[in-house]
Design a protein around this motif. Structure first.
Motif, short mmCIF file in Angstrom:
data_model
loop_
_atom_site.label_atom_id
_atom_site.label_comp_id
_atom_site.label_asym_id
_atom_site.label_seq_id
_atom_site.Cartn_x
_atom_site.Cartn_y
_atom_site.Cartn_z
N UNK A 119 -70.34 -23.91 6.64
CA UNK A 119 -70.97 -23.33 7.83
C UNK A 119 -70.24 -23.88 9.05
N UNK A 120 -70.04 -23.05 10.02
CA UNK A 120 -69.33 -23.46 11.23
C UNK A 120 -70.19 -24.43 12.03
N UNK A 121 -69.55 -25.47 12.55
CA UNK A 121 -70.27 -26.46 13.33
C UNK A 121 -70.26 -26.10 14.81
N UNK A 122 -69.33 -25.24 15.21
CA UNK A 122 -69.25 -24.82 16.61
C UNK A 122 -70.11 -23.57 16.81
N UNK A 123 -70.79 -23.51 17.94
CA UNK A 123 -71.54 -22.28 18.22
C UNK A 123 -70.57 -21.15 18.58
N UNK A 124 -70.95 -19.95 18.40
CA UNK A 124 -70.05 -18.85 18.75
C UNK A 124 -69.87 -18.78 20.26
N UNK A 125 -68.72 -18.27 20.67
CA UNK A 125 -68.47 -18.13 22.11
C UNK A 125 -67.97 -16.73 22.39
N UNK A 126 -68.07 -16.35 23.67
CA UNK A 126 -67.75 -15.01 24.09
C UNK A 126 -66.41 -14.99 24.79
#
Length: 134
Positions: A119-126
């Protein structure tokens, strides 16, 4: 000149323009006459055979139409029951899909298959594109 007869309402109707009356069919008719077939040879029936034929045809059409409508009503009822069954089945499948597509369920499935995904540890960004020159 035409002879005129008086009816119960004191109206004058020419003799040759009298209409067909149901009472004329049964006048002087006994049950024995019906069983012996004398009813069919009645003068009124012989003279009015076209009207009687039209009435019989209309009766057949009426009976046929009623039978057809009853069959369609039964078919509509059957289709409504089938529609309810399909709706319940769709609702059941939808709830199963929602349950199996939850994040925790997906993680368990990945672990049980032995796939190496994290699972990705970074939040998604725009990503935003800047307009130059405007």
């Amino acid at each position: 000149m035409e002879e005129e007869t008086k009816t119960e309402k004191n109206q004058h109707i020419p003799e040759n323009k009298k209409g067909f009356r149901i009472g004329d069919l049964f006048q002087g008719l006994h049950v024995k006459d019906i069983f012996l077939g004398r009813f069919i040879s009645n003068d009124i029936l012989i003279r009015q055979w076209k009207r009687i034929l039209v009435i019989v045809i209309l009766l057949f059409v009426y009976i046929s139409n009623r039978y057809s409508c009853q069959q369609k009503i039964a078919q509509i009822g059957e289709l409504k029951r089938e529609l309810v069954d399909v709706r319940y089945e769709a609702l059941t499948l939808s709830s199963k899909l929602m349950g199996s597509s939850r994040q925790s369920q997906v993680e368990k499935l990945i672990e049980s298959k032995g796939i190496d995904l994290q699972e990705s540890k970074q939040p998604p960004f725009k990503l935003v594109k800047k307009n130059h020159g405007n």
